[in-house]
Design a protein around this motif. Sequence first.
Motif, PDB file in Angstrom:
ATOM      1  N   LEU A  81     -34.558  -8.749   0.002  1.00  0.00           N
ATOM      2  CA  LEU A  81     -33.517  -8.001  -0.690  1.00  0.00           C
ATOM      3  C   LEU A  81     -32.295  -8.905  -0.828  1.00  0.00           C
ATOM      4  CD1 LEU A  81     -33.703  -4.621   1.235  1.00  0.00           C
ATOM      5  CD2 LEU A  81     -34.779  -5.198  -0.920  1.00  0.00           C
ATOM      6  N   TRP A  82     -31.652  -8.844  -1.953  1.00  0.00           N
ATOM      7  CA  TRP A  82     -30.455  -9.644  -2.174  1.00  0.00           C
ATOM      8  C   TRP A  82     -29.264  -8.721  -2.188  1.00  0.00           C
ATOM      9  CZ3 TRP A  82     -35.011 -10.416  -4.814  1.00  0.00           C
ATOM     10  CH2 TRP A  82     -35.641 -11.633  -4.574  1.00  0.00           C
ATOM     11  N   ASP A  83     -28.152  -9.214  -1.716  1.00  0.00           N
ATOM     12  CA  ASP A  83     -26.923  -8.443  -1.684  1.00  0.00           C
ATOM     13  C   ASP A  83     -25.948  -9.059  -2.679  1.00  0.00           C
ATOM     14  OD1 ASP A  83     -24.843  -6.792  -1.112  1.00  0.00           O
ATOM     15  OD2 ASP A  83     -24.493  -7.545   0.913  1.00  0.00           O
ATOM     16  N   SER A  96     -37.765  -2.354   4.535  1.00  0.00           N
ATOM     17  CA  SER A  96     -37.746  -2.503   3.072  1.00  0.00           C
ATOM     18  C   SER A  96     -38.212  -3.888   2.653  1.00  0.00           C
ATOM     19  CB  SER A  96     -36.339  -2.255   2.527  1.00  0.00           C
ATOM     20  OG  SER A  96     -35.952  -0.937   2.769  1.00  0.00           O
ATOM     21  N   GLU A  97     -37.724  -4.918   3.341  1.00  0.00           N
ATOM     22  CA  GLU A  97     -38.108  -6.283   2.990  1.00  0.00           C
ATOM     23  C   GLU A  97     -39.586  -6.545   3.266  1.00  0.00           C
ATOM     24  OE1 GLU A  97     -35.192  -8.765   4.956  1.00  0.00           O
ATOM     25  OE2 GLU A  97     -33.874  -8.660   3.207  1.00  0.00           O
ATOM     26  N   LEU A 140     -29.460   0.401  10.390  1.00  0.00           N
ATOM     27  CA  LEU A 140     -29.384  -0.248   9.086  1.00  0.00           C
ATOM     28  C   LEU A 140     -30.222  -1.528   9.044  1.00  0.00           C
ATOM     29  CD1 LEU A 140     -28.222  -0.360   6.252  1.00  0.00           C
ATOM     30  CD2 LEU A 140     -26.217  -1.521   7.201  1.00  0.00           C
ATOM     31  N   ALA A 141     -30.151  -2.335  10.100  1.00  0.00           N
ATOM     32  CA  ALA A 141     -30.939  -3.572  10.155  1.00  0.00           C
ATOM     33  C   ALA A 141     -32.433  -3.272  10.133  1.00  0.00           C
ATOM     34  CB  ALA A 141     -30.568  -4.385  11.398  1.00  0.00           C
ATOM     35  N   LYS A 162     -33.444  -2.192   6.601  1.00  0.00           N
ATOM     36  CA  LYS A 162     -33.497  -3.357   5.724  1.00  0.00           C
ATOM     37  C   LYS A 162     -34.766  -4.173   5.995  1.00  0.00           C
ATOM     38  CE  LYS A 162     -30.995  -7.404   4.205  1.00  0.00           C
ATOM     39  NZ  LYS A 162     -30.000  -8.410   4.518  1.00  0.00           N
TER      40      LYS A 162
END
Length: 163
Positions: free
Chosen positions: A150-152, A143-144, A136-137, A140
Amino acid sequence: HQFIKNHPQLLCPAYSRFWSKLPLGKHVTDFVFHEAAGGYLLVELEKPTHSLFRKDGQPRQQLNHAIDQIMDWRRYIEHNLSTVQRELGLEGLSSNPSCLVVIGRSSSLTEENQQKLTSMENASPSIKIMTYDDVLANAKAVSEHLLGPLWDFGPNTEVYFRS
């Protein structure tokens, strides 16, 4: 397995093709990726609920089993390379492809366990061991790098992209 099958870029963001449950002799891989750069990545998935190490710091049976499966795949490829390349369509596959084991969660690892994982990977540089949290890290981070930060905002946030 099904979730990864529907989202293979989580394991290999730069793949050009992938296979699920590819047979290698009497063994079956979880995934094989043909990377855009030309190499191959063989993947063994274990449960996210498995711990990687015992309390005494020794690898658990599930981790050893996953690594043994990879070694079985490699042995088969090594002894049947031209057959695997021709019959399975894995042209350019080397006898020592990169391999990935995905198992467990990062929260179960102590600092000593993390150091032990690094030592295990250093002993076999073409085998990478990741937790599902690591997957997952990495996704992310990719993607970034491509889209920016990316904001959560929470579990019900929806993101739309315009092209």
